[in-house]
Scaffold this motif. Structure first.
Motif, PDB file in Angstrom:
ATOM      1  N   CYS A  67     -45.797  83.434  54.509  1.00  0.00           N
ATOM      2  CA  CYS A  67     -45.608  82.474  53.487  1.00  0.00           C
ATOM      3  C   CYS A  67     -46.407  81.224  53.726  1.00  0.00           C
ATOM      4  O   CYS A  67     -46.790  80.352  52.726  1.00  0.00           O
ATOM      5  CB  CYS A  67     -44.180  81.901  53.161  1.00  0.00           C
ATOM      6  SG  CYS A  67     -43.513  80.835  54.280  1.00  0.00           S
ATOM      7  N   CYS A  88     -41.095  84.307  50.140  1.00  0.00           N
ATOM      8  CA  CYS A  88     -40.316  83.998  51.036  1.00  0.00           C
ATOM      9  C   CYS A  88     -39.310  82.873  50.746  1.00  0.00           C
ATOM     10  O   CYS A  88     -39.664  81.729  50.337  1.00  0.00           O
ATOM     11  CB  CYS A  88     -41.278  83.410  52.474  1.00  0.00           C
ATOM     12  SG  CYS A  88     -40.362  82.873  53.815  1.00  0.00           S
ATOM     13  N   THR A  90     -38.216  80.465  52.516  1.00  0.00           N
ATOM     14  CA  THR A  90     -38.332  79.230  53.063  1.00  0.00           C
ATOM     15  C   THR A  90     -39.098  78.321  52.094  1.00  0.00           C
ATOM     16  O   THR A  90     -38.893  77.076  52.180  1.00  0.00           O
ATOM     17  CB  THR A  90     -39.102  79.423  54.405  1.00  0.00           C
ATOM     18  OG1 THR A  90     -38.555  80.174  55.417  1.00  0.00           O
ATOM     19  CG2 THR A  90     -39.559  78.117  54.974  1.00  0.00           C
ATOM     20  N   CYS A 119     -40.325  85.913  55.236  1.00  0.00           N
ATOM     21  CA  CYS A 119     -41.434  86.558  55.681  1.00  0.00           C
ATOM     22  C   CYS A 119     -41.524  86.924  57.088  1.00  0.00           C
ATOM     23  O   CYS A 119     -40.669  86.304  57.761  1.00  0.00           O
ATOM     24  CB  CYS A 119     -42.854  85.608  55.041  1.00  0.00           C
ATOM     25  SG  CYS A 119     -43.003  84.100  56.409  1.00  0.00           S
ATOM     26  N   CYS A 122     -41.912  83.773  59.396  1.00  0.00           N
ATOM     27  CA  CYS A 122     -40.537  82.914  59.311  1.00  0.00           C
ATOM     28  C   CYS A 122     -39.479  83.708  60.416  1.00  0.00           C
ATOM     29  O   CYS A 122     -38.651  82.861  60.956  1.00  0.00           O
ATOM     30  CB  CYS A 122     -40.178  82.657  57.963  1.00  0.00           C
ATOM     31  SG  CYS A 122     -40.973  81.350  57.172  1.00  0.00           S
TER      32      CYS A 122
HETATM   33 ZN   LIG Z   1     -41.944  82.404  55.444  1.00  0.00          ZN
END
Ligand SMILES: [Zn+2]
Length: 280
Positions: A67, A88, A90, A119, A122
């Protein structure tokens, strides 16, 4: 069988052990020759940015997704992308905060939904919803006695951003560790997937090639380093018969020597070849 749903059960462990050798001087920012955990987080950050830069250029069939930690704010744009792409979690902190607030009894489910949408970057390096699967040791200078106190002071001149002229009287010094200083590096990965191993290989390839960076003031050419040597030790406990697994685990627990402890050992280059090849 190992219970795959128990996230605490040990499924595999990888140990990357190597020496980070500085090719240019290294900015230590206020330190006194001994490098602390702040440098290992700088290394982790640099590793993550290499991965985030490379993943979007990889062939689609690799199925890797990163991401880049860019928070999505435009809801229209988001709606468009939701239909076609993986987003994602996040990058959508407000969405999950609001969802939690509106459904306080479903906290666990909402967190799981956020984890499922993370993702690959992450998942490996950490996110607001999961801990990182990668652990990097504090970086200590190799043979520290030889290096103790060997810190150079460099002049920096403060530059006015608009005029690009030096600002009178705004000179400052900063501390660097000279080129050829070396640090012992240890990276541990636990309960990782094939994708995690692909990502770590992408990140480390720059260091193995001598193009890695660490520390501050990189725009001045500081902090370029090479990872040499690098050895990778691996213990895999899934996908094997129980009898074999017991043997491997017993061996792992009873031995102290790394080569005996871990059933698989490879050089950094062998490991990178194996995992980067699976991407293309
Ligand atoms: Zn991510």
């Amino acid at each position: 069988m190992i219970d795959q749903t128990n996230r605490f059960a040990l499924r595999n462990r990888y140990l990357f052990k190597g020496r980070l050798v500085m090719r240019t001087a290294f900015h230590i920012g206020g330190g006194k020759g001994t490098l602390s955990s702040s440098q290992s987080s700088s290394f982790k950050g640099a590793l993550r940015s290499i991965v985030e830069k490379l993943v979007p250029t990889l062939p689609e069939k690799a199925g890797l997704f990163s991401c880049g930690l860019v928070e999505l704010s435009d809801e229209e744009q988001l709606k468009e992308r939701l239909d076609t792409e993986q987003i994602c979690s996040t990058t959508r902190p407000k969405y999950y905060t609001n969802k939690r607030r509106n459904n306080p009894s479903k906290d666990k489910e909402i967190n799981q939904e956020a984890i499922d949408k993370l993702c690959h970057t992450c998942l490996l390096f950490g996110s607001p919803y999961t801990a990182s699967r990668i652990n990097i040791n504090d970086l200590y200078i190799f043979q520290e006695d030889e290096w103790k106190g060997i810190v150079e002071l460099r002049d920096g001149v403060a530059i006015d951003r608009d005029s690009e002229k030096a600002i009178d009287g705004r000179k400052y010094d900063f501390e660097v560790v000279p080129a050829s200083a070396a640090f012992d590096l240890e990276i541990t990965l636990e309960n990782v997937t094939i994708q995690d191993l692909q990502l770590i290989s992408l990140g480390l390839s720059e260091y193995v090639s001598g193009l890695g960076v660490i520390g501050g003031k990189r725009s001045r050419g500081l902090g370029v380093c090479r990872l040499d040597p690098l050895n990778v030790y691996a213990l895999e406990l899934t996908g094997i018969a129980e009898g074999n697994r017991n043997k491997l685990l017993r061996n792992y627990l009873l031995n102290t020597n790394l080569s005996e402890k871990f059933p698989e050992k490879s050089t950094g280059q062998e490991f990178l070849n194996k995992h980067i090849d699976t991407i293309f």
